[in-house]
Design an enzyme around this catalytic site. Structure first.
Site, PDB file in Angstrom:
ATOM      1  N   ASP B  25     -42.020 -43.852 -65.315  1.00  0.00           N
ATOM      2  CA  ASP B  25     -42.970 -44.357 -66.113  1.00  0.00           C
ATOM      3  C   ASP B  25     -42.185 -44.487 -67.609  1.00  0.00           C
ATOM      4  OD1 ASP B  25     -44.621 -45.612 -67.925  1.00  0.00           O
ATOM      5  OD2 ASP B  25     -46.279 -43.728 -67.336  1.00  0.00           O
ATOM      6  N   LYS B  86     -40.301 -49.652 -77.047  1.00  0.00           N
ATOM      7  CA  LYS B  86     -40.656 -50.582 -75.711  1.00  0.00           C
ATOM      8  C   LYS B  86     -41.205 -51.919 -76.144  1.00  0.00           C
ATOM      9  CE  LYS B  86     -43.661 -50.497 -71.783  1.00  0.00           C
ATOM     10  NZ  LYS B  86     -44.427 -49.570 -71.014  1.00  0.00           N
ATOM     11  N   GLU B 185     -47.372 -51.411 -63.952  1.00  0.00           N
ATOM     12  CA  GLU B 185     -48.207 -50.018 -64.135  1.00  0.00           C
ATOM     13  C   GLU B 185     -49.460 -49.914 -63.533  1.00  0.00           C
ATOM     14  OE1 GLU B 185     -47.565 -49.681 -68.476  1.00  0.00           O
ATOM     15  OE2 GLU B 185     -45.518 -49.536 -68.102  1.00  0.00           O
ATOM     16  N   ASP B 207     -55.779 -50.393 -67.963  1.00  0.00           N
ATOM     17  CA  ASP B 207     -54.595 -49.424 -68.454  1.00  0.00           C
ATOM     18  C   ASP B 207     -54.336 -49.841 -69.885  1.00  0.00           C
ATOM     19  OD1 ASP B 207     -52.390 -48.362 -68.870  1.00  0.00           O
ATOM     20  OD2 ASP B 207     -51.028 -49.263 -67.241  1.00  0.00           O
TER      21      ASP B 207
END
Lengths: 175, 620
Positions: B25, B86, B185, B207
């Site tokens: 992850d 990211k 994800e 999420d």
């Protein structure tokens, strides 16, 4: 017809969605690239191609207009890429009126009610032009196929209206 | 006919040792690595017992620090300490400035793509991400002394576009990790929950991570996780809630201009304050800098007021996803919460109210994605040959082409199940036209300027014909990772048009290769040795895969074909041992690939036939 064979269902405009979905999952279980992740690169490439084709077949069969166009093209009448315009002044007039009505929806006193009412009109038109399709596409008569093509062209207008309505609904949501 | 080999239930016919594959992850704030051991997915920890690695990379003149130690240095050395990179993957400087406002970095351009100036030179977000991945890879290797990692499933936000996905894959390549799959994800989280409970029906995965928000609606049915729709915002996450508090601190202290290190201090304090407010009703924040000392009191009520508009924004995406899935809110059986930001009480209560049910939080929201990715990696690497698990994902954003007048024509609409291939035909505009340029875009809006530019292609070598006579068929393919490739050909002559790909964002293949080379020279690593090793692992994988296929399906080949294929395999096994250059092994792999093409095609046809056998007869 390949797509119907692929999903092992009878060639018929009226489809059983539950069976299609069930068979779709069985097919993907067999071909999906993830089921071939540890295979050679050639196996994987084939898997991607097959999985993509099965996905495309599903999209085509599930969508009422795409399904009709596909069946018609298999009968030798391919109208998917045609540029031809519809020769039906009455229908076109009605479409123009509907478009004007659509543009006024946002300013309606009660937009929710107006949208619901418009949706009902679209459903009625959808029914009107698709009710004969099953019989027309099952026939052996080329004239029937041309009649089907005409219905499909009109259905496309109806579906465009529906998409447009959805966009308006979305924009109302976002405020 | 060959004799059938029968193995014990639950065991593969050719028992191999357990293969090491991991789930990673790669998060905005924290990253994790997990693997499956004795049927159980677990996250791997560092020596101190921490599963979470802060996604922070500090560049120094002669060394690189990753994780906790780098995070601790952020206030003293903000410009060289890269946090939340990211969020910068696959983006331009203008986009970043628009989305995130003031940041303690100096952006620059390196080789035509975005980078950040540090004491160690210009660092791209891809390079920084690869450092995080390297650290996780090292952790996994240390946990299983000496064993090679055969591959990794790396998770990405479902709402990541093509450029962001490609950047993630590039980062993995730079880190020397073989990517088995890029997995969304929310889908990974659904796998962790779904396999846990064995439940069937529709679930919604909400999420909210450090920098991204995803909502996915999935249908679970006999091991198949079918994504019906997905939505979200790839620049909305916990960091944005921190920014709200930073602004609040500014107004409360009356300090408006912040230096890079004070800004970093404010951000850190905001983050700590937000986390504390999940437990307490009131938090007192002390801000000490440049000889000044301030105290700010923040109540949960104040924070909730600040946060509500961001939470409402996520709920709008939820509403759209539910609609796109063609279901009603009531049909959602379970709501799963993923990502550290879902610990905020305001998020939980708003989501519960929206779906009218209490969301599930039984698996640690920080670890659930890595655990799900590990389960998928375990299946993909071949440790569970009898697994029923299949993940069917969708394209998150529509793909289209620029047409006349700056408008976008959609070729593949959002929420189409992948892999997918679509073709579109184009024609020439002028007599004798021999080239054509195409502009590929991703997004939902009608205007080119409002969508994300993915690439510009030139089709050259179109035979000269009258205007409108050439038929150029452009095919878009999106693979199971959600990555796009494009090919084109002129139909009437069969001329394959030459395509030049210029990615609008991210890196070209050459750039990745160069960076790989550079990184190896810098690390004084022996590149040749590493590539040889990689090819040896690849050869082993190919041989094992083919032997497994032959064990079950050799009846599809006649004796001569079987003999020829076996001879090529034997050759590859020998070359793998004797080769001194990677190219030798690569050639032998290609030879085996060619020799097995017919076998592959027959096996695929057989499996399609088999899939529906016995069904068509009684149902049709």
């Amino acid at each position: 017809m390949r797509y119907f064979e692929l999903f092992a269902i009878p060639v018929d405009y009226n489809i059983d969605l539950a069976t299609i979905n069930k068979h779709y999952l069985e097919l993907q279980r067999a071909v999906h690239p993830d089921r071939h992740a540890s295979s050679s690169s050639r196996d994987k490439l084939l898997a991607v191609q097959n999985a993509a084709e099965i996905n495309d077949a599903l999209q085509t069969l599930k969508h009422p207009v795409k399904r009709a166009e596909y069946m018609l093209s298999e009968l030798g009448v391919d109208i998917r890429a045609e540029q031809q315009t519809l020769q039906d002044p009455l229908f076109l007039m009605q479409q123009m009126e509907l478009r004007e009505e659509l543009e006024e929806l946002e300013n309606a006193a009660d937009p929710d009610a107006a949208i619901a009412q418009f949706e009902a009109q679209i459903k009625q038109l959808d029914k009107q032009y698709s009710s004969e399709l099953a019989a027309q596409l099952a026939s052996n008569d080329e004239q029937q196929w041309q009649a089907a093509a005409d219905n499909i062209r009109k259905l496309k207008f109806v579906y465009k209206l529906r998409d447009e309505l959805e966009r308006i609904e979305d924009s109302l949501f976002d405020d | 006919m060959a004799l059938l080999q029968i193995a014990e239930p639950g065991q593969s016919a050719a028992p191999h040792e357990h293969k090491l594959a991991v789930g990673i992850d790669l998060g905005t704030t924290n990253s994790l690595v997990a693997t499956v051991q004795s049927g159980e997915a677990r996250t791997l920890t560092d020596l101190a017992g921490n599963a979470m690695l802060p996604s922070v990379v500090q560049y120094q003149a002669d060394s690189i620090v990753v994780g906790e130690r780098a995070a601790a240095a952020a206030t003293q050395d903000p410009a060289n300490t890269l946090i939340s990179v990211k969020r910068f993957l696959g983006k331009t400087q203008a986009e970043i400035e628009k989305s995130y406002g003031q940041l303690p970095y100096e952006f620059c351009e390196h080789d035509g793509s975005l980078a950040i100036s540090t004491v160690a030179g210009a660092i791209s977000p891809v390079t920084a991400s690869s450092e995080i991945l390297k650290a996780l890879k090292l952790r996994a290797e240390d946990s299983f002394a000496g064993q090679d990692i055969l591959g990794a499933v790396i998770t990405v936000p479902a709402y990541f576009d093509d450029a962001q996905r490609q950047s993630t894959k590039d980062a993995a390549e730079l880190a020397g990790i073989k990517v088995l799959r890029l997995l969304n994800e929310p889908t990974a989280a659904a796998v962790a929950y779904g396999l846990d409970s064995g439940q069937e029906g529709i679930i919604a995965v909400y999420d909210l991570g450090g920098g991204t928000f995803d909502i996915s609606i999935l249908r679970l049915h006999q091991g198949v996780f079918e994504v019906l729709a997905t939505g979200g915002d790839s620049s909305l996450g916990g960091d944005d809630f921190d920014s709200l508090l930073v602004e609040y601190f500014k107004t409360q202290t009356g300090v408006s201009e912040l230096s890079a290190s004070v800004l970093r201090l404010f951000i850190n304090k905001a983050k700590a304050c937000k986390e504390a407010l999940s437990q307490y009703q009131t938090v007192n924040v002390g801000l000490e800098f440049d000889g000044q000392s301030h105290k700010v009191e923040v109540t949960r009520e104040t924070f909730d007021e600040l946060a509500l508009s961001l939470v409402k924004k996520t709920l709008r995406s939820c509403r759209r996803a539910v609609k796109d899935a063609g279901i009603e809110n009531e049909e959602v059986l379970q709501v799963v919460m993923v990502g550290g930001s879902t610990r905020m009480p305001i998020v939980r209560s708003q989501v519960a109210a929206f779906f009218d049910k209490e969301p599930l939080t039984s698996i640690d929201p920080d670890r659930v994605v890595a655990l799900g990715a590990a389960l998928q990696a375990d299946v993909l690497v071949g440790n569970k040959p009898d697994s029923d698990m299949l993940l069917l994902d969708v394209l998150p954003l529509s793909l289209g082409l620029e047409t006349m007048g700056g408008l976008v024509e959609k070729i593949i609409p959002r929420n189409t199940t992948i892999p997918v291939a679509r073709a579109q035909e184009f024609t020439t505009f002028k007599d004798g036209q021999t080239a054509m340029s195409l502009h590929v875009l991703q997004g939902e809006r009608e205007l080119v300027d409002d969508c994300r530019s993915l690439a510009k292609f030139s089709l050259k070598g179109i035979p000269a014909m009258a205007a409108g006579a050439a038929h150029i068929r452009v095919t878009f393919k999106v693979d199971a990772d959600g990555l796009l490739s494009v090919s084109a050909m002129e139909k009437s002559t069969g001329v394959q048009a030459e395509i030049q790909v210029k990615p609008s964002f991210g890196l070209s293949d050459d750039q990745v290769a160069n960076m790989l080379k550079e990184s190896m020279t810098n690390a004084k690593d022996d590149m040749q040795a590493r590539m040889l090793k990689e090819q040896q692992v690849e050869a082993l994988r190919v041989v094992e895969a083919l032997e497994a296929s032959l064990a079950t399906d050799s009846a599809l080949l006649d004796e001569q074909e079987l003999g020829a294929l076996k001879a090529e395999i034997a050759k590859l096994v020998a070359v793998r041992e004797s080769a001194t250059t990677p190219a030798e092994i690569k050639a032998a792999i290609e030879a085996v690939d060619n020799a097995s093409s017919e076998f592959a095609a027959r096996r695929m046809d057989a499996s399609i036939k088999k899939a529906l056998q016995g069904q068509s007869v009684d149902e049709v």
